[in-house]
Write a protein that holds these residues in place. Structure first.
Motif, PDB file in Angstrom:
ATOM      1  N   THR A 138       7.176   6.746  21.484  1.00  0.00           N
ATOM      2  CA  THR A 138       7.203   6.445  19.894  1.00  0.00           C
ATOM      3  C   THR A 138       8.061   5.071  19.814  1.00  0.00           C
ATOM      4  OG1 THR A 138       8.907   8.044  19.637  1.00  0.00           O
ATOM      5  CG2 THR A 138       6.784   8.618  19.291  1.00  0.00           C
ATOM      6  N   TYR A 139       9.291   5.034  20.458  1.00  0.00           N
ATOM      7  CA  TYR A 139      10.073   3.892  20.614  1.00  0.00           C
ATOM      8  C   TYR A 139       9.320   2.636  20.687  1.00  0.00           C
ATOM      9  CZ  TYR A 139      13.852   0.538  21.037  1.00  0.00           C
ATOM     10  OH  TYR A 139      14.563  -0.424  21.075  1.00  0.00           O
ATOM     11  N   LYS A 140       8.470   2.428  21.946  1.00  0.00           N
ATOM     12  CA  LYS A 140       7.600   1.661  22.091  1.00  0.00           C
ATOM     13  C   LYS A 140       6.706   1.121  20.861  1.00  0.00           C
ATOM     14  CE  LYS A 140       6.376   0.716  26.571  1.00  0.00           C
ATOM     15  NZ  LYS A 140       6.018   0.873  27.752  1.00  0.00           N
ATOM     16  N   GLN A 141       6.092   2.323  20.394  1.00  0.00           N
ATOM     17  CA  GLN A 141       5.314   1.986  19.321  1.00  0.00           C
ATOM     18  C   GLN A 141       5.941   1.297  17.951  1.00  0.00           C
ATOM     19  OE1 GLN A 141       1.868   2.312  19.437  1.00  0.00           O
ATOM     20  NE2 GLN A 141       1.865   1.250  17.434  1.00  0.00           N
ATOM     21  N   TYR A 142       7.109   1.888  17.896  1.00  0.00           N
ATOM     22  CA  TYR A 142       7.937   1.524  16.630  1.00  0.00           C
ATOM     23  C   TYR A 142       8.336  -0.044  17.026  1.00  0.00           C
ATOM     24  CZ  TYR A 142      12.399   1.019  13.839  1.00  0.00           C
ATOM     25  OH  TYR A 142      13.183   0.814  13.094  1.00  0.00           O
ATOM     26  N   ILE A 143       8.787  -0.510  18.068  1.00  0.00           N
ATOM     27  CA  ILE A 143       8.900  -1.810  18.402  1.00  0.00           C
ATOM     28  C   ILE A 143       7.792  -2.794  18.105  1.00  0.00           C
ATOM     29  CG2 ILE A 143       9.800  -3.261  20.270  1.00  0.00           C
ATOM     30  CD1 ILE A 143      11.966  -1.907  18.758  1.00  0.00           C
ATOM     31  N   LYS A 144       6.651  -2.114  18.610  1.00  0.00           N
ATOM     32  CA  LYS A 144       5.238  -2.988  18.507  1.00  0.00           C
ATOM     33  C   LYS A 144       5.075  -3.096  16.971  1.00  0.00           C
ATOM     34  CE  LYS A 144       0.633  -2.640  19.929  1.00  0.00           C
ATOM     35  NZ  LYS A 144      -0.260  -1.796  20.844  1.00  0.00           N
ATOM     36  N   ILE A 145       5.132  -2.261  16.191  1.00  0.00           N
ATOM     37  CA  ILE A 145       5.181  -2.399  14.611  1.00  0.00           C
ATOM     38  C   ILE A 145       5.941  -3.192  14.037  1.00  0.00           C
ATOM     39  CG2 ILE A 145       5.087  -1.147  12.580  1.00  0.00           C
ATOM     40  CD1 ILE A 145       4.000   1.373  13.992  1.00  0.00           C
ATOM     41  N   ILE A 146       7.193  -3.286  14.481  1.00  0.00           N
ATOM     42  CA  ILE A 146       8.338  -4.459  13.945  1.00  0.00           C
ATOM     43  C   ILE A 146       7.778  -5.592  14.319  1.00  0.00           C
ATOM     44  CG2 ILE A 146      10.505  -5.077  14.143  1.00  0.00           C
ATOM     45  CD1 ILE A 146      11.464  -2.138  14.097  1.00  0.00           C
ATOM     46  N   HIS A 147       7.246  -5.892  15.647  1.00  0.00           N
ATOM     47  CA  HIS A 147       7.005  -7.399  16.002  1.00  0.00           C
ATOM     48  C   HIS A 147       6.004  -7.591  15.205  1.00  0.00           C
ATOM     49  CE1 HIS A 147       8.979  -6.839  20.301  1.00  0.00           C
ATOM     50  NE2 HIS A 147       9.821  -7.546  19.462  1.00  0.00           N
ATOM     51  N   TRP A 148       5.031  -6.954  14.739  1.00  0.00           N
ATOM     52  CA  TRP A 148       3.904  -7.346  13.976  1.00  0.00           C
ATOM     53  C   TRP A 148       4.433  -8.054  12.621  1.00  0.00           C
ATOM     54  CZ3 TRP A 148       0.848  -2.218  14.076  1.00  0.00           C
ATOM     55  CH2 TRP A 148       0.080  -2.013  15.370  1.00  0.00           C
ATOM     56  N   PHE A 149       5.519  -7.866  12.240  1.00  0.00           N
ATOM     57  CA  PHE A 149       6.040  -8.453  11.036  1.00  0.00           C
ATOM     58  C   PHE A 149       7.155  -9.518  11.185  1.00  0.00           C
ATOM     59  CE2 PHE A 149       4.202  -4.632  10.016  1.00  0.00           C
ATOM     60  CZ  PHE A 149       3.541  -4.694   8.673  1.00  0.00           C
ATOM     61  N   LEU A 150       7.279 -10.055  12.343  1.00  0.00           N
ATOM     62  CA  LEU A 150       8.387 -10.987  12.732  1.00  0.00           C
ATOM     63  C   LEU A 150       7.958 -12.228  11.869  1.00  0.00           C
ATOM     64  CD1 LEU A 150       8.766 -10.823  16.588  1.00  0.00           C
ATOM     65  CD2 LEU A 150      10.306 -10.101  14.713  1.00  0.00           C
ATOM     66  N   ASP A 151       8.906 -13.042  11.624  1.00  0.00           N
ATOM     67  CA  ASP A 151       8.698 -14.324  10.900  1.00  0.00           C
ATOM     68  C   ASP A 151       8.469 -15.491  11.592  1.00  0.00           C
ATOM     69  OD1 ASP A 151       9.049 -13.124   8.489  1.00  0.00           O
ATOM     70  OD2 ASP A 151      11.308 -13.295   8.356  1.00  0.00           O
ATOM     71  N   GLU A 152       7.091 -15.751  12.311  1.00  0.00           N
ATOM     72  CA  GLU A 152       6.678 -16.511  13.018  1.00  0.00           C
ATOM     73  C   GLU A 152       5.254 -16.518  13.106  1.00  0.00           C
ATOM     74  OE1 GLU A 152       6.800 -14.399  17.461  1.00  0.00           O
ATOM     75  OE2 GLU A 152       8.567 -15.151  16.861  1.00  0.00           O
ATOM     76  N   LEU A 153       4.650 -17.782  13.230  1.00  0.00           N
ATOM     77  CA  LEU A 153       3.247 -17.932  13.448  1.00  0.00           C
ATOM     78  C   LEU A 153       2.786 -17.668  14.766  1.00  0.00           C
ATOM     79  CD1 LEU A 153       0.591 -18.333  11.817  1.00  0.00           C
ATOM     80  CD2 LEU A 153       0.975 -20.644  12.103  1.00  0.00           C
ATOM     81  N   SER A 154       2.447 -16.336  15.179  1.00  0.00           N
ATOM     82  CA  SER A 154       2.019 -16.185  16.649  1.00  0.00           C
ATOM     83  C   SER A 154       1.246 -15.034  16.500  1.00  0.00           C
ATOM     84  CB  SER A 154       3.164 -15.959  17.337  1.00  0.00           C
ATOM     85  OG  SER A 154       3.773 -14.773  17.127  1.00  0.00           O
ATOM     86  N   PRO A 155       0.447 -14.945  17.628  1.00  0.00           N
ATOM     87  CA  PRO A 155      -0.482 -13.829  17.652  1.00  0.00           C
ATOM     88  C   PRO A 155       0.409 -12.324  17.791  1.00  0.00           C
ATOM     89  CG  PRO A 155      -1.064 -15.424  19.192  1.00  0.00           C
ATOM     90  CD  PRO A 155       0.345 -15.957  18.708  1.00  0.00           C
ATOM     91  N   ARG A 156       1.673 -12.162  18.152  1.00  0.00           N
ATOM     92  CA  ARG A 156       2.210 -10.891  18.054  1.00  0.00           C
ATOM     93  C   ARG A 156       2.660 -10.779  16.668  1.00  0.00           C
ATOM     94  NH1 ARG A 156       8.271 -11.226  20.777  1.00  0.00           N
ATOM     95  NH2 ARG A 156       9.001 -12.913  19.342  1.00  0.00           N
ATOM     96  N   ALA A 157       2.513 -11.403  15.636  1.00  0.00           N
ATOM     97  CA  ALA A 157       2.954 -11.276  14.371  1.00  0.00           C
ATOM     98  C   ALA A 157       1.974 -11.522  13.624  1.00  0.00           C
ATOM     99  CB  ALA A 157       4.232 -12.148  14.108  1.00  0.00           C
ATOM    100  N   PRO A 158       1.042 -10.455  13.350  1.00  0.00           N
ATOM    101  CA  PRO A 158      -0.283 -10.623  12.513  1.00  0.00           C
ATOM    102  C   PRO A 158       0.075 -10.532  11.073  1.00  0.00           C
ATOM    103  CG  PRO A 158      -0.522  -8.526  13.457  1.00  0.00           C
ATOM    104  CD  PRO A 158       0.676  -9.369  14.189  1.00  0.00           C
ATOM    105  N   PHE A 159       1.211  -9.974  10.682  1.00  0.00           N
ATOM    106  CA  PHE A 159       1.625  -9.433   9.183  1.00  0.00           C
ATOM    107  C   PHE A 159       2.881 -10.699   8.831  1.00  0.00           C
ATOM    108  CE2 PHE A 159      -0.325  -5.711  10.968  1.00  0.00           C
ATOM    109  CZ  PHE A 159      -1.610  -6.006  10.354  1.00  0.00           C
TER     110      PHE A 159
END
Length: 189
Positions: A138-159
């Motif tokens: 669950t920690y890995k999934q939590y970190i994955k969700i947080i990465h989706w919202f990083l402030d960068e224009l990259s495929p790992r941050a769709p939101f």
């Protein structure tokens, strides 16, 4: 029929007149029960009120799972497990503009991010998931969700704020322009 048009002040007066033994705090549909503060607790809080609300002061919390001294522990664990997106600065510019901050225009974008992030947490990890009590998966999934919202224009941050601002541009909003609720809803959709 007369109760249909009760005013807000009448409703609040009725609530204050009720002397319940338990108070209910609601968070995302979950009730948390707490008893009213005892006289000594009220006196301590009143005496410390000025200290507690001074600007730029770090508040003292118990980090051993007991939560804040002012909240029921199960409520506190739930509250601190929710994601909250807020204004940021010094992130890579949102091109073609030079915006490196969303202060002054990004409130609705960050509100939309917060709603979406917490929806994704509930979807992938469940409503009962708590940050303080998680296993490796669950920690890995939590970190994955947080990465989706990083402030960068990259495929790992769709939101990211970058993507949201660029999608808003397709809907007629310039980068750095305030979104309304319907615009952020369309972008999230």
């Amino acid at each position: 029929m007369s109760n249909l048009w009760t005013t807000g002040s009448e409703r609040s007066n009725n609530l204050f007149l009720q002397q319940n033994e338990e108070h209910i705090i609601w968070l995302l549909g979950n009730p948390y029960y707490t008893k009213p503060l005892e006289g000594i607790q009220k006196a301590i809080l009143e005496a410390q009120k000025e200290e507690m609300f001074k600007p730029q002061q770090q508040h003292m919390y118990i980090e051993n799972g007991a939560g804040s001294l002012l909240w029921p522990p199960d409520f506190y664990d739930d509250f601190v497990s929710r994601l909250w997106m807020t204004y940021r600065h010094n992130y890579p510019p949102i091109r073609p503009s030079n915006h490196k901050t969303d202060i002054g225009w990004g409130c609705m974008l960050r509100s939309g991010q917060s709603l979406l992030a917490n929806t994704l947490l509930i979807h992938f990890l469940s409503r009962d998931w708590r940050r303080q009590k998680q296993d490796q998966a669950t920690y890995k999934q939590y970190i994955k969700i947080i990465h989706w919202f990083l402030d960068e224009l990259s495929p790992r941050a769709p939101f990211s704020i970058h993507r949201i601002a660029l999608l808003g541009k397709q809907l007629g909003k310039n980068i750095g322009e305030w979104f309304g609720p319907s615009t952020i809803s369309q972008v999230i959709q």
